[in-house]
Design a protein around this motif. Structure first.
Motif, PDB file in Angstrom:
ATOM      1  N   ASP A   2       0.861  -1.179   0.000  1.00 45.42           N
ATOM      2  CA  ASP A   2       0.000   0.000   0.000  1.00 45.42           C
ATOM      3  C   ASP A   2       0.899   1.230   0.000  1.00 45.42           C
ATOM      4  O   ASP A   2       2.093   1.145   0.313  1.00 45.42           O
ATOM      5  CB  ASP A   2      -0.914  -0.010   1.232  1.00 45.42           C
ATOM      6  CG  ASP A   2      -2.113   0.912   1.053  1.00 45.42           C
ATOM      7  OD1 ASP A   2      -2.190   1.609   0.014  1.00 45.42           O
ATOM      8  OD2 ASP A   2      -2.968   0.952   1.951  1.00 45.42           O
ATOM      9  N   ASN A   3       0.343   2.369  -0.367  1.00 43.84           N
ATOM     10  CA  ASN A   3       1.148   3.577  -0.382  1.00 43.84           C
ATOM     11  C   ASN A   3       0.526   4.654   0.496  1.00 43.84           C
ATOM     12  O   ASN A   3      -0.693   4.737   0.666  1.00 43.84           O
ATOM     13  CB  ASN A   3       1.338   4.100  -1.810  1.00 43.84           C
ATOM     14  CG  ASN A   3       0.031   4.458  -2.485  1.00 43.84           C
ATOM     15  OD1 ASN A   3      -1.012   3.900  -2.163  1.00 43.84           O
ATOM     16  ND2 ASN A   3       0.090   5.384  -3.429  1.00 43.84           N
ATOM     17  N   PHE A   4       1.388   5.470   1.081  1.00 48.26           N
ATOM     18  CA  PHE A   4       0.983   6.600   1.913  1.00 48.26           C
ATOM     19  C   PHE A   4       1.692   7.834   1.367  1.00 48.26           C
ATOM     20  O   PHE A   4       2.904   7.805   1.126  1.00 48.26           O
ATOM     21  CB  PHE A   4       1.368   6.355   3.373  1.00 48.26           C
ATOM     22  CG  PHE A   4       0.664   5.180   3.998  1.00 48.26           C
ATOM     23  CD1 PHE A   4      -0.513   5.366   4.699  1.00 48.26           C
ATOM     24  CD2 PHE A   4       1.170   3.897   3.865  1.00 48.26           C
ATOM     25  CE1 PHE A   4      -1.175   4.287   5.270  1.00 48.26           C
ATOM     26  CE2 PHE A   4       0.520   2.808   4.425  1.00 48.26           C
ATOM     27  CZ  PHE A   4      -0.666   3.003   5.139  1.00 48.26           C
ATOM     28  N   LEU A  33       6.560   6.975   9.937  1.00 43.36           N
ATOM     29  CA  LEU A  33       5.940   5.738   9.467  1.00 43.36           C
ATOM     30  C   LEU A  33       6.492   4.510  10.194  1.00 43.36           C
ATOM     31  O   LEU A  33       5.770   3.522  10.393  1.00 43.36           O
ATOM     32  CB  LEU A  33       6.151   5.576   7.959  1.00 43.36           C
ATOM     33  CG  LEU A  33       5.485   6.636   7.070  1.00 43.36           C
ATOM     34  CD1 LEU A  33       5.834   6.380   5.604  1.00 43.36           C
ATOM     35  CD2 LEU A  33       3.971   6.656   7.262  1.00 43.36           C
ATOM     36  N   GLU A  52       5.548  10.143  -1.969  1.00 46.83           N
ATOM     37  CA  GLU A  52       4.906   8.831  -1.856  1.00 46.83           C
ATOM     38  C   GLU A  52       5.847   7.809  -1.224  1.00 46.83           C
ATOM     39  O   GLU A  52       7.034   7.745  -1.526  1.00 46.83           O
ATOM     40  CB  GLU A  52       4.487   8.354  -3.246  1.00 46.83           C
ATOM     41  CG  GLU A  52       3.633   7.103  -3.250  1.00 46.83           C
ATOM     42  CD  GLU A  52       3.114   6.781  -4.632  1.00 46.83           C
ATOM     43  OE1 GLU A  52       2.081   6.123  -4.749  1.00 46.83           O
ATOM     44  OE2 GLU A  52       3.778   7.193  -5.622  1.00 46.83           O
ATOM     45  N   ILE A  60       1.820  -3.063   6.706  1.00 40.63           N
ATOM     46  CA  ILE A  60       0.772  -2.044   6.575  1.00 40.63           C
ATOM     47  C   ILE A  60       0.008  -1.832   7.889  1.00 40.63           C
ATOM     48  O   ILE A  60      -0.200  -0.677   8.309  1.00 40.63           O
ATOM     49  CB  ILE A  60      -0.191  -2.392   5.426  1.00 40.63           C
ATOM     50  CG1 ILE A  60       0.545  -2.281   4.083  1.00 40.63           C
ATOM     51  CG2 ILE A  60      -1.411  -1.473   5.434  1.00 40.63           C
ATOM     52  CD1 ILE A  60      -0.268  -2.756   2.895  1.00 40.63           C
ATOM     53  N   ARG A  64      -0.209   1.821   9.840  1.00 44.30           N
ATOM     54  CA  ARG A  64      -1.507   2.458  10.099  1.00 44.30           C
ATOM     55  C   ARG A  64      -1.714   2.679  11.596  1.00 44.30           C
ATOM     56  O   ARG A  64      -2.260   3.696  12.018  1.00 44.30           O
ATOM     57  CB  ARG A  64      -2.642   1.605   9.529  1.00 44.30           C
ATOM     58  CG  ARG A  64      -2.830   1.775   8.030  1.00 44.30           C
ATOM     59  CD  ARG A  64      -4.143   1.167   7.561  1.00 44.30           C
ATOM     60  NE  ARG A  64      -4.407   1.508   6.178  1.00 44.30           N
ATOM     61  CZ  ARG A  64      -5.044   2.614   5.785  1.00 44.30           C
ATOM     62  NH1 ARG A  64      -5.451   3.484   6.683  1.00 44.30           N
ATOM     63  NH2 ARG A  64      -5.262   2.838   4.495  1.00 44.30           N
ATOM     64  N   ASP A 101      -3.845   7.936   2.290  1.00 47.79           N
ATOM     65  CA  ASP A 101      -3.490   6.587   1.855  1.00 47.79           C
ATOM     66  C   ASP A 101      -3.707   6.456   0.348  1.00 47.79           C
ATOM     67  O   ASP A 101      -4.051   7.430  -0.338  1.00 47.79           O
ATOM     68  CB  ASP A 101      -4.268   5.528   2.638  1.00 47.79           C
ATOM     69  CG  ASP A 101      -5.780   5.635   2.440  1.00 47.79           C
ATOM     70  OD1 ASP A 101      -6.223   6.320   1.478  1.00 47.79           O
ATOM     71  OD2 ASP A 101      -6.535   5.039   3.233  1.00 47.79           O
ATOM     72  N   GLY A 102      -3.543   5.255  -0.160  1.00 45.00           N
ATOM     73  CA  GLY A 102      -3.648   5.032  -1.593  1.00 45.00           C
ATOM     74  C   GLY A 102      -5.021   5.312  -2.167  1.00 45.00           C
ATOM     75  O   GLY A 102      -5.162   5.541  -3.372  1.00 45.00           O
ATOM     76  N   GLN A 103      -6.062   5.305  -1.312  1.00 39.87           N
ATOM     77  CA  GLN A 103      -7.427   5.583  -1.763  1.00 39.87           C
ATOM     78  C   GLN A 103      -7.787   7.061  -1.609  1.00 39.87           C
ATOM     79  O   GLN A 103      -8.920   7.466  -1.867  1.00 39.87           O
ATOM     80  CB  GLN A 103      -8.427   4.730  -0.977  1.00 39.87           C
ATOM     81  CG  GLN A 103      -8.391   3.238  -1.336  1.00 39.87           C
ATOM     82  CD  GLN A 103      -7.132   2.557  -0.840  1.00 39.87           C
ATOM     83  OE1 GLN A 103      -6.753   2.712   0.316  1.00 39.87           O
ATOM     84  NE2 GLN A 103      -6.476   1.798  -1.720  1.00 39.87           N
ATOM     85  N   GLU A 105      -7.798   8.710   1.252  1.00 37.77           N
ATOM     86  CA  GLU A 105      -8.391   9.003   2.552  1.00 37.77           C
ATOM     87  C   GLU A 105      -7.378   9.725   3.433  1.00 37.77           C
ATOM     88  O   GLU A 105      -6.239   9.288   3.603  1.00 37.77           O
ATOM     89  CB  GLU A 105      -8.828   7.710   3.244  1.00 37.77           C
ATOM     90  CG  GLU A 105      -9.432   7.939   4.623  1.00 37.77           C
ATOM     91  CD  GLU A 105      -9.792   6.628   5.312  1.00 37.77           C
ATOM     92  OE1 GLU A 105     -10.132   6.666   6.510  1.00 37.77           O
ATOM     93  OE2 GLU A 105      -9.700   5.568   4.659  1.00 37.77           O
ATOM     94  N   ILE A 107      -5.467  10.743   6.577  1.00 33.68           N
ATOM     95  CA  ILE A 107      -5.147  10.053   7.825  1.00 33.68           C
ATOM     96  C   ILE A 107      -4.567  11.009   8.861  1.00 33.68           C
ATOM     97  O   ILE A 107      -4.910  10.950  10.036  1.00 33.68           O
ATOM     98  CB  ILE A 107      -4.132   8.912   7.560  1.00 33.68           C
ATOM     99  CG1 ILE A 107      -4.669   7.958   6.492  1.00 33.68           C
ATOM    100  CG2 ILE A 107      -3.817   8.156   8.842  1.00 33.68           C
ATOM    101  CD1 ILE A 107      -3.664   6.903   6.086  1.00 33.68           C
TER     102      ILE A 107
END
Length: 246
Positions: A2-4, A33, A52, A60, A64, A101-103, A105, A107
């Motif tokens: 996943d990416n942040f 992170l 990124e 992950i 998170r 995040d990758g979507q 959203e 955080i």
């Protein structure tokens, strides 16, 4: 995987940010992170800076959890330290920021330049004194500038008349002095009082004789009972200022 993404807004672009500044952001972002063996650099996008980071799938949840901890009252010290450092950097760069995040959203949010400015008080002018060792005297006009060192602090904004400076000069790099006068002070945003200027009006030389030597001398005088006292009793008497054992 996943990416942040750390977004730095309203400041640099990828073409204007110094390479060294990118490195500083990347270092603090990596600290935030955590899981550093499993977090990898992705890329920096155009427009506002989008930094990124790719996280290996097994790590992950841990990443998170670290980011979610910023919304809790008992945030671990290392996470909070990295967050505050990033926020401070954004503030100095006149920017704000966030982590998504990758979507897409959100955080974490950084207020950066929008955080309240610290209150500054002063200047306040008042009579006072400064103690220390005179380490510099100079000037060619009627007002002479002096530097007085008190431990690790050096007062560089002291002035005195030519006549008074001449008297003080004999104690340059010598005995500790107490300079009395009028000072102008300001309290900065960190709550620390800083001396803006200090006009010396008078001074006195303080006795630098070591306490051990003083007590040794007193104990050598017959009939004064000092030789019967322990160290704590001697300290108490000197602190009271009565100069005589009870």
């Amino acid at each position: 995987m996943d990416n942040f993404i750390l977004r730095i807004n309203e400041s640099y672009t990828p073409k204007t940010i110094p390479l060294s500044r990118i490195a500083e952001y990347m270092l603090e972002y990596a600290k935030l992170l955590g899981e550093q063996e499993h977090v990898h650099f992705g890329n920096i996008s155009e427009g506002s800076i989008h930094m990124e980071a790719f996280v290996d799938s097994p790590s992950i949840p841990a990443v998170r959890q670290r980011l979610d901890a910023l919304n809790q009252s008992n945030t671990p010290e290392d996470i909070l330290k990295a967050f505050l450092k990033l926020d401070e950097m954004l503030s100095k760069d006149n920017a704000t920021g966030l982590i998504v995040d990758g979507q897409g959203e959100k955080i974490v949010n950084f207020i950066g330049k929008n955080k309240p400015k610290p209150m500054i008080f002063g200047p306040i002018t008042q009579h006072g004194s400064i103690e220390g060792e005179i380490i510099r005297i100079g000037g060619a006009d009627t007002t002479i500038h002096l530097h007085i060192r008190d431990g690790d602090k050096i007062y560089t904004k002291c002035t005195a008349s030519k006549e008074l400076s001449r008297e003080m000069a004999q104690y340059l790099f010598g005995s500790t002095v107490r300079a009395q006068g009028v000072g102008k002070w300001i309290r900065n945003g960190d709550g620390i009082w800083e001396l803006q200027s200090f006009k010396i009006q008078s001074f006195e030389v303080l006795d630098d004789t070591d306490l051990t030597e003083i007590v040794k001398t007193l104990r050598s005088i017959q009939g004064n009972h000092w030789d019967s006292l322990n160290a704590q009793e001697v300290t108490d008497i000197i602190g009271r200022g009565d100069g005589e054992p009870s």
